[in-house]
Design an enzyme around this catalytic site. Structure first.
Site, mmCIF file in Angstrom:
data_model
loop_
_atom_site.group_PDB
_atom_site.id
_atom_site.type_symbol
_atom_site.label_atom_id
_atom_site.label_comp_id
_atom_site.label_asym_id
_atom_site.label_seq_id
_atom_site.Cartn_x
_atom_site.Cartn_y
_atom_site.Cartn_z
ATOM 1 N N HIS A 5 0.802 -1.219 0.000
ATOM 2 C CA HIS A 5 0.000 0.000 0.000
ATOM 3 C C HIS A 5 0.835 1.270 0.000
ATOM 4 C CE1 HIS A 5 -1.848 -3.285 2.406
ATOM 5 N NE2 HIS A 5 -2.824 -3.096 1.537
ATOM 6 N N ARG A 88 -4.532 12.463 13.356
ATOM 7 C CA ARG A 88 -5.614 12.497 12.367
ATOM 8 C C ARG A 88 -6.203 13.900 12.340
ATOM 9 N NH1 ARG A 88 -10.078 11.290 9.588
ATOM 10 N NH2 ARG A 88 -12.108 11.625 10.557
ATOM 11 N N GLY A 90 -9.378 15.359 10.569
ATOM 12 C CA GLY A 90 -10.508 14.966 9.750
ATOM 13 C C GLY A 90 -11.776 15.689 10.134
ATOM 14 N N THR A 91 -12.891 15.202 9.616
ATOM 15 C CA THR A 91 -14.183 15.801 9.889
ATOM 16 C C THR A 91 -15.049 14.837 10.682
ATOM 17 O OG1 THR A 91 -15.043 14.999 7.769
ATOM 18 C CG2 THR A 91 -14.125 17.230 7.819
ATOM 19 N N ASP A 205 -20.863 18.668 9.784
ATOM 20 C CA ASP A 205 -22.320 18.605 9.686
ATOM 21 C C ASP A 205 -22.862 18.293 11.074
ATOM 22 O OD1 ASP A 205 -22.843 15.385 9.611
ATOM 23 O OD2 ASP A 205 -21.020 15.922 8.529
#
Length: 237
Positions: A5, A88, A90-91, A205
């Site tokens: 990967h 991390r 992120g959202t 959100d």
């Protein structure tokens, strides 16, 4: 040295890696915030870069979506590429009225409904938590920068579309601030491999406060507050 990967060579990654979910956000961070950034991974377009921020070598790489994906990439960074810390960036979706869209959550711990933990064959329930030193640095930096952050518990779920549309309310009733899909696996990998990890999430959100959601483009190219918190915490002595 490469894996299935990751085609980076030994030494291509810095000791600290910022890890957004979206590889295009990794590209954005490298181009906007790092100097002398060079691409070190391109396998499956999971872009990874290494550069400098205020004299400190830092890497950034996408993790993909979900615990299986970040589980692969964080494990390889920790165990193959000798990375010490993964942050991390992120959202998440908001579960609590005390956090609003665009607020930043420092995930002190990450509940989960994932079966990821079953591999460890523990006789009980493991609590995936952040590295305290890394968390404290991020909180200190945010305060110095005047950025509002909320420290607390989040949920890492395997399901973006849940057949039980009311399931989130039970987590919210336990004080869980928001939901995402990666942090718990990152924390478990770090614990098992004796490394450091922290998830910094911007609320994109909200399950309670409707009509305030951000667009995909905003999620890719904004939310700079959490990125600055992560970068400044890395160089904090």
């Amino acid at each position: 040295m490469s894996t299935d990967h990751n085609n980076a060579a030994k030494g291509d990654f810095a000791k600290t890696v910022l890890m957004p979910g979206d590889p295009l956000r990794a590209k954005y961070i490298a181009e906007k915030f790092l100097t002398d950034a060079r691409q070190v991974n391109s396998v499956r377009n999971m872009l990874g870069y290494t550069g400098n921020y205020n004299g400190k070598e830092i890497s950034v790489m996408g993790s993909g979506m979900g615990m299986p994906s970040i589980g692969i990439y964080s494990y390889e960074l920790f165990s193959v590429y000798d990375v010490d810390t993964i942050i991390r960036v992120g959202t998440c979706g908001g579960y609590n009225e005390n956090v609003k869209v665009r607020d930043v959550i420092l995930a002190q711990a990450a509940c989960t409904n994932s079966n990821y933990i079953s591999q460890y064959k523990l006789n009980g329930h493991f609590a995936p938590i952040a590295d305290f030193e890394t968390l404290l640095k991020a909180k200190t930096v945010a305060e110095k920068m005047g950025i509002k952050v909320v420290v607390g518990n989040i949920l890492s779920t395997d399901m973006f579309y849940n057949d039980d549309s009311e399931a989130w309310k039970q987590w919210a009733s336990m004080g869980v601030l928001g939901v995402e899909m990666e942090a718990a696996a990152l924390y478990m990998n770090a614990a098992k491999l004796h490394k450091k990890a922290l998830a910094i999430n911007t609320v994109s959100d909200h399950f309670i406060i409707k009509g305030t959601d951000t667009t995909p483009e905003e999620r890719e190219k904004s939310f700079d507050d959490m990125i600055m918190i992560a970068l400044e915490s890395v160089i904090l002595q």
